[in-house]
Write a protein that holds these residues in place. Sequence first.
Motif: not given
Length: 618
Positions: A84-86, A189-203
């Motif tokens: 999520r942070a990524a 950092f809590r806000t960053i850690a709660a970011t929805p995981e995007s498909s770009e992370v796997a890519t």
Amino acid sequence: MAAASGDNPSKLFAMPAIVADRRDDGSILIRSTTPLKASARCVGDWLEHWARQAPDRIFLGERASIETPWSTVSYRDARGIVRRAASWILAKGLSTERPLVILSDNGIDHALLALAAQHVGVPSAAISPAYSLMSKDFDKLKSMIALLDPGAIYVASTKPFAAALAAIAPLHRATIVSGNPDDADALSFRTIAATPESSEVATAFAAVTPETIAKFLFTSGSTGTPKAVINTQLMLTSSQQAKAQTWTFLEQAGEELIILDWLPWSHTFGANHNFNLVLRNGGTLYVDGGKPAPGLFATSLANLRSVVPTVYFNVPRGFDMLIAALRTDDELRRKFFEGTKFAFYAGAALPQNLWDALEELSLQTVGRRLPMVSAWGSTETSPLATDCHFLAKRSGNIGVPIPGTELKLVPSGDKLEVRVRGPNVTPGYWKAPDLTAAAFDDEGFYKIGDAVTFADPDRPELGLFFDGRVAEDFKLNSGTWVSVGTLRVAGIAALAPLAQDIVITGHGRDEVRFLVFPNLAACRALAGLADNADAREAIGHAAVRSAIGQGLARLKAQGGHSSGHATRALLLAEPASVDGGEITDKGYINQRAVLTRRAAAVAVLEDDGASEPIGCAG
């Protein structure tokens, strides 16, 4: 060997298999005959693996104080936060040209944010908190920020870093991120850690290669501006693969691998060696909020009563303080020696008196000697270059080349300068092509600047001993070489426990003399003074001066010749300076920086008419 350890060494370590090829030019190539096996593609593969294989196992633990319980994160939860942070890191546009900078000390948020950046090919750069919290001019911090041009800067809380953040504000366009959710002047950092995981992370994760830059780590900067050492994914993963092939118990350790560690992640020892050791092998790392410093080591001891590590890591100063505590705490001594497989020292050579004390305490407590091992390397070698994966007979053995790494020993005066080549070695310094070119010889060996000597020239498998920094050694007027590294360790042992560290003087003179950073707690105790007594009162006390003089006499009796002992010593009231580059946050003293900054003290020490220096008794 088996009789010296409670664990069969064959179950802990691989036996060294080493060859040494001697060339016609006098140089010697040393390497392991054990091939280096394939390593992971990247650090993120380790996290993904353990999140699948042992999702509920504790990965990291920390606590705000010794009165509070440990707060932990599992491998599964760590992977979720990292992904999520990524997503936020990618959306914010961080990149190699705009990396993540971390100013705070070790902590769970620090670790997960750094792993998030590395997960998607963005370098992280942990900068020693000393440059932000102990510096007065922030000059070195400013140079680092200007070099990196970060996209985000993380601090555990903005208040302690307010002055540093203000000093660097004109030099960057970064988003300030805070681990404290109550900081209104930073993104939580809590806000960053709660970011929805995007498909770009796997890519982005799939696009990471062994050549991708994982992090920038700065050299100590003892002279001039600190250099940003490029650390690739391959450097980090190959180093841990070699470690697994030398410390063979790691492959099966899993949840039994527990580390309690304070060593800073802004340095290669704490980060690339210890943190990655845990992550690669699916262990648990508890962050020790203490360190071997007055007023802080009590926290380390309280944590050690709570968590018994599989391997105990520390620098010599930490072992010195641990031994004093073990002598007075029966329960801690029993838990430590019963639960710890072996101890590992690095950062500087361990004085033999500390080695002997640990062996004696171990024998008294559990009837066996605690195995003690070491290794050698630098920021540029990530850090493992040699490893003492066997039971050495005495302190100082830095071991043998790890699988995949070659050493070249080059004659330099009466010493052997050591150089390193392998997948664990940096490709160079960030945005510094001239410095990079100068750091390697024509065969691609990194010129680390250290010297070594064989335990036995005819048996290279018995290891090497650190023989000082080539640039630090000097000649007396008699033409006799002074081995600064060797004499420093011997001097600390001879003046124990009153000397915290020693700087050697005497270049171009007739005699060796010592500038001594005193162990003020020991000096006050010997003098019968209060714990808060003035430093000058403590070091000027007759009992302290007498003990130092007697210690110098003991060293002379051991060393004999003029280069093996000091005739006088001067105790320094002022502690080592961070801004002056005299000390790192691991407690390592830089000889050259101290001699340059304290030229006036050197002049007093060399003045035979001065009363402040202490002469050799007898």
